[in-house]
Design a protein around this motif. Structure first.
Motif, PDB file in Angstrom:
ATOM      1  N   GLN A 193      75.187 -13.074 -68.838  1.00 52.72           N
ATOM      2  CA  GLN A 193      74.547 -14.317 -68.401  1.00 52.72           C
ATOM      3  C   GLN A 193      74.970 -15.487 -69.287  1.00 52.72           C
ATOM      4  N   VAL A 194      74.991 -15.283 -70.593  1.00 50.81           N
ATOM      5  CA  VAL A 194      75.365 -16.361 -71.516  1.00 50.81           C
ATOM      6  C   VAL A 194      76.811 -16.780 -71.288  1.00 50.81           C
ATOM      7  N   LEU A 195      77.722 -15.815 -71.192  1.00 46.33           N
ATOM      8  CA  LEU A 195      79.141 -16.140 -71.030  1.00 46.33           C
ATOM      9  C   LEU A 195      79.425 -16.766 -69.674  1.00 46.33           C
ATOM     10  N   THR A 196      78.706 -16.329 -68.638  1.00 52.02           N
ATOM     11  CA  THR A 196      78.876 -16.943 -67.316  1.00 52.02           C
ATOM     12  C   THR A 196      78.464 -18.405 -67.357  1.00 52.02           C
ATOM     13  N   GLY A 197      77.349 -18.707 -68.024  1.00 50.43           N
ATOM     14  CA  GLY A 197      76.926 -20.094 -68.152  1.00 50.43           C
ATOM     15  C   GLY A 197      77.953 -20.941 -68.893  1.00 50.43           C
ATOM     16  N   ARG A 198      78.505 -20.411 -69.970  1.00 48.51           N
ATOM     17  CA  ARG A 198      79.520 -21.144 -70.722  1.00 48.51           C
ATOM     18  C   ARG A 198      80.776 -21.366 -69.875  1.00 48.51           C
ATOM     19  N   GLU A 217      86.063 -16.644 -70.795  1.00 49.04           N
ATOM     20  CA  GLU A 217      85.210 -16.352 -71.954  1.00 49.04           C
ATOM     21  C   GLU A 217      85.144 -14.839 -72.142  1.00 49.04           C
ATOM     22  N   GLN A 242      72.581  -9.483 -71.021  1.00 45.38           N
ATOM     23  CA  GLN A 242      72.295 -10.777 -71.627  1.00 45.38           C
ATOM     24  C   GLN A 242      73.588 -11.527 -71.933  1.00 45.38           C
ATOM     25  N   LEU A 243      74.552 -10.814 -72.459  1.00 44.13           N
ATOM     26  CA  LEU A 243      75.829 -11.426 -72.798  1.00 44.13           C
ATOM     27  C   LEU A 243      76.544 -11.932 -71.543  1.00 44.13           C
ATOM     28  N   GLY A 297      72.636 -23.008 -64.773  1.00 43.63           N
ATOM     29  CA  GLY A 297      71.746 -22.024 -65.381  1.00 43.63           C
ATOM     30  C   GLY A 297      71.249 -21.002 -64.379  1.00 43.63           C
ATOM     31  N   ALA A 314      74.112 -18.656 -63.555  1.00 47.38           N
ATOM     32  CA  ALA A 314      74.345 -17.692 -64.630  1.00 47.38           C
ATOM     33  C   ALA A 314      73.296 -16.581 -64.604  1.00 47.38           C
TER      34      ALA A 314
END
Length: 289
Positions: A272-277, A183, A269-270, A244, A247
């Motif tokens: 964390q979001v991309l790691t979760g995805r 990602e 923030q980005l 979650g 991430a």
């Protein structure tokens, strides 16, 4: 914008190239997608360019006896992107390749050039760190093999010594029960990523996470292996809540910079979001495989 004066040589064999690179003022020219702009801005001023494009022995993708892949340093990005061997043996690498710049650049850029350049916003260093690749370096008749985790030493810095040439990268075979995902977020397609994530997970037969490797890029001076993420996931059953938490744990592993493109807070923030995805897709692939 013009480069400083330099001499130019185009050797026809690896032995000739290594002999030319023994000159302390020499610099290897691979795809030229990073070096030539740097020379035009006079950020790099080599006295002698050693053009590797005539050294056919440095290009190509082949399977190894262990079941992995060996990729020559002069192999073009586009060749890796379209290779059936890479798609089957290193699907994470195949997934990441289209994110590298634009097609015109991938037609010229090389695997070895990207790794040696060690740009902290580049995709390939992060992917190779996830895959636990090995870098092959040569100087004269001497060969040394360097784990990729030891290859990058800082901002645009590696363990390459004067006169030494990156000649190949070896990728180990894909573990059983593995899943992967890549990602990244950029302002425009083909731009350097504001943040990127490469992930590889391995499930055991009980659907527990046997191992997890998550590497982020464009968040520091080089690719960052997220050890805290692995600590949350390893030997644990997989669930959305666990992903979650993993991430969120990436915040402990990164210290991103602020620049004209994004603030440090936004990059955090980005990340964390991309790691979760990435983890969600990687675990899904591991389960369905």
């Amino acid at each position: 914008m013009k480069p400083a004066g330099f001499s130019y040589v185009r050797p026809g064999s690896l032995e000739e190239a290594l002999a030319e690179l023994a000159d302390p003022d020499a610099k290897a020219l691979a795809g030229g997608q990073s070096l030539i702009p740097a020379m035009n801005f006079r950020l790099a001023q080599p006295g002698r360019l050693v053009d590797l494009n005539g050294v056919s022995a440095l290009a190509g993708i082949s399977p190894t006896t262990e079941g992995g892949l060996r990729i020559g340093a002069m192999t073009r990005h586009r060749a890796v992107e379209t290779s059936p061997l890479v798609a089957a043996g290193a699907p994470l690498l195949a997934e990441a390749m289209p994110f590298i710049a634009h097609l015109q650049i991938r037609n010229r850029g090389t695997i070895g050039g990207s790794l040696a350049h060690a740009d902290p916003a580049a995709e390939l260093p992060a992917v190779m760190l996830v895959l636990e690749a090995t870098i092959e370096l040569r100087r004269g008749t001497a060969v040394r093999l360097v784990p990729v985790a030891e290859f990058f030493t800082g901002l645009f810095a590696t363990v390459l010594q004067p006169g030494e040439l990156l000649t190949a990268v070896s990728v180990p075979p894909l573990p059983a029960g593995s899943g992967w995902a890549f990602e990244e977020m950029a302002r425009r397609r083909g731009d350097y990523a504001l943040v990127g994530v490469a992930a590889m997970v391995v499930l055991d037969q009980r659907r527990r996470c046997r191992s997890a490797r998550v590497v982020l890029f464009s968040v520091g001076e080089g690719p960052v292996l997220a050890m805290s993420v692995a600590g949350v996931l390893t030997e644990q059953p997989v669930s959305a809540e666990r992903i979650g938490s993993a991430a969120a744990a990436v915040q402990h592993d990164i210290d991103p910079p602020s620049d004209i493109h994004a603030s440090a807070a936004y990059r955090r923030q980005l990340a964390q979001v991309l790691t979760g995805r990435a983890l969600t897709r990687a675990f899904h692939r591991a389960e369905t495989r």
